[in-house]
Design an enzyme around this catalytic site. Structure first.
Site, PDB file in Angstrom:
ATOM      1  N   ASP A 109      39.089   7.838 -65.569  1.00  0.00           N
ATOM      2  CA  ASP A 109      39.888   8.101 -64.360  1.00  0.00           C
ATOM      3  C   ASP A 109      41.173   8.856 -64.703  1.00  0.00           C
ATOM      4  OD1 ASP A 109      40.420   8.040 -61.685  1.00  0.00           O
ATOM      5  OD2 ASP A 109      41.057   5.948 -61.607  1.00  0.00           O
ATOM      6  N   HIS A 166      38.913  17.884 -64.466  1.00  0.00           N
ATOM      7  CA  HIS A 166      37.542  17.469 -64.777  1.00  0.00           C
ATOM      8  C   HIS A 166      37.014  18.250 -65.983  1.00  0.00           C
ATOM      9  CE1 HIS A 166      37.671  15.129 -61.217  1.00  0.00           C
ATOM     10  NE2 HIS A 166      37.482  16.111 -60.354  1.00  0.00           N
ATOM     11  N   LEU A 182      23.034   6.039 -81.247  1.00  0.00           N
ATOM     12  CA  LEU A 182      23.881   5.669 -80.105  1.00  0.00           C
ATOM     13  C   LEU A 182      23.135   5.986 -78.816  1.00  0.00           C
ATOM     14  CD1 LEU A 182      26.837   5.014 -78.900  1.00  0.00           C
ATOM     15  CD2 LEU A 182      27.068   7.511 -78.781  1.00  0.00           C
TER      16      LEU A 182
HETATM   17  C1  IPE Z   1      36.169   5.555 -60.091  1.00  0.00           C
HETATM   18  O1  IPE Z   1      37.256   6.382 -59.955  1.00  0.00           O
HETATM   19  C2  IPE Z   1      34.926   6.345 -60.281  1.00  0.00           C
HETATM   20  C3  IPE Z   1      34.834   7.108 -61.520  1.00  0.00           C
HETATM   21  C4  IPE Z   1      35.683   7.105 -62.497  1.00  0.00           C
HETATM   22  C5  IPE Z   1      33.652   7.908 -61.637  1.00  0.00           C
HETATM   23  P1  IPE Z   1      37.866   6.753 -58.516  1.00  0.00           P
HETATM   24  O2  IPE Z   1      39.036   7.615 -58.792  1.00  0.00           O
HETATM   25  O3  IPE Z   1      36.807   7.301 -57.652  1.00  0.00           O
HETATM   26  O4  IPE Z   1      38.294   5.324 -57.980  1.00  0.00           O
HETATM   27  P2  IPE Z   1      39.347   4.887 -56.875  1.00  0.00           P
HETATM   28  O5  IPE Z   1      39.024   5.656 -55.635  1.00  0.00           O
HETATM   29  O6  IPE Z   1      40.708   5.220 -57.391  1.00  0.00           O
HETATM   30  O7  IPE Z   1      39.164   3.417 -56.743  1.00  0.00           O
HETATM   31  C1  IPE Z   2      38.075  10.650 -62.492  1.00  0.00           C
HETATM   32  O1  IPE Z   2      39.253  11.316 -62.180  1.00  0.00           O
HETATM   33  C2  IPE Z   2      36.852  11.507 -62.290  1.00  0.00           C
HETATM   34  C3  IPE Z   2      36.027  11.117 -61.140  1.00  0.00           C
HETATM   35  C4  IPE Z   2      36.220  10.082 -60.372  1.00  0.00           C
HETATM   36  C5  IPE Z   2      34.903  11.970 -60.818  1.00  0.00           C
HETATM   37  P1  IPE Z   2      39.798  11.446 -60.682  1.00  0.00           P
HETATM   38  O2  IPE Z   2      39.219  12.688 -60.103  1.00  0.00           O
HETATM   39  O3  IPE Z   2      39.526  10.214 -59.923  1.00  0.00           O
HETATM   40  O4  IPE Z   2      41.333  11.632 -60.939  1.00  0.00           O
HETATM   41  P2  IPE Z   2      42.537  10.982 -60.120  1.00  0.00           P
HETATM   42  O5  IPE Z   2      42.300   9.490 -60.115  1.00  0.00           O
HETATM   43  O6  IPE Z   2      42.501  11.550 -58.753  1.00  0.00           O
HETATM   44  O7  IPE Z   2      43.753  11.349 -60.887  1.00  0.00           O
HETATM   45 MG    MG Z   3      40.568   8.492 -59.661  1.00  0.00          MG
END
Ligand code: IPE
Ligand code: IPE
Ligand code: MG
Length: 241
Positions: free
Chosen positions: A17, A34, A128
């Site tokens: 995240d 990403h 792995l």
């Molecule tokens: C959780 O992250 C999903 C992934 C890392 C794939 P999100 O960014 O979607 O989660 P919330 O919305 O902050 O809970």
């Molecule tokens: C995690 O990073 C990747 C996915 C959930 C696909 P985010 O895209 O949720 O990044 P933030 O949380 O908005 O910073």
């Molecule tokens: Mg996120």
């Protein structure tokens, strides 16, 4: 098994995240984060191979993430395809078995074909197992397990007895993670302290590490530090020591 080995998690899982915030901090579009996050996937996979972790699973895209802007979803899917294509030779070299779990019905035909090829090609590797959770959510997983079981029972009413005497291990075989040990350690980056509908069943006794580091900045040192922290945890499973 040595004392050190006993303290090494068999299955490490990461909720990756913070990509969007990482990009925004740099005045860039979210998708830039990403793309940068792919490098962290590579680093953590290498670190898992080096440390002897047997299963590394990564939450890459949740069922809820389909509700993001179309451009972001599309770019994420494109990145998956590119990463699979680019990383296949390294996975073969490092003995990595590649597995994708989630609601594959929602993925495009071309992405599904690519996933099938990659899973097939790496299926005999045994150093792995790298699991990518894609279009996955914990509630969806439990629901699809219950539906599968209900359908089986409807077709085979004689199963009633065995369903009624079923234990949690037997039910776990209907989940998409069948054959994969439950995660010993779940790491979440970016400072959020929640599961966000990830592995609700399988995380029953997982250890958790929440770090403020944003995913594109999480590299081998962070992975190794998490293993060190895990080795100090005392897992009791409800018992008295
Ligand atoms: C959780 O992250 C999903 C992934 C890392 C794939 P999100 O960014 O979607 O989660 P919330 O919305 O902050 O809970
Ligand atoms: C995690 O990073 C990747 C996915 C959930 C696909 P985010 O895209 O949720 O990044 P933030 O949380 O908005 O910073
Ligand atoms: Mg996120």
């Amino acid at each position: 098994m040595t004392e050190d080995n006993r303290k090494l998690p068999v299955h490490v899982s990461i909720i990756m995240d913070g990509n969007g915030r990482w990009a925004e901090e740099r005045g860039q579009e979210r998708v830039y984060g990403h793309a940068a996050g792919v490098e962290s996937v590579r680093a953590c996979t290498e670190a898992a191979v080096e440390t002897g972790v047997r299963y590394l699973s990564l939450f890459a895209f949740s069922e809820e993430n389909w509700n993001r802007p179309e451009h972001e979803v599309h770019t994420l899917m494109e990145l998956m395809v590119k990463a699979m294509r680019d990383e296949l030779p390294t996975m073969m070299k490092n003995g990595v078995r590649f597995v994708v779990l989630g609601n594959r019905d929602r993925l495009s035909a071309s992405l599904n074909a690519m996933i099938d090829d990659c899973m097939e090609e790496t299926s005999a590797n045994d150093r792995l197992t790298l699991i990518i959770f894609l279009s996955y959510s914990g509630k969806w997983d439990i629901m699809q397990a219950a539906k599968k079981m209900a359908l089986e029972l409807a077709e085979h009413p004689e199963m009633r007895e065995s369903v009624m005497s079923m234990d949690t291990d037997s039910f776990g075989r209907y989940l998409v993670t069948d054959g994969i040990p439950d995660p010993d350690l779940i790491i979440r980056t970016s400072g959020e302290c929640r599961l966000s509908n990830y592995m609700l069943w399988q995380a029953a006794y997982s250890e958790f590490i929440f770090t403020d580091v944003l995913w594109p900045d999480f590299r081998k040192d962070g992975f190794r530090a998490a293993l060190a922290e895990y080795s100090k945890r005392d897992r009791r499973y409800g018992k008295v020591k």
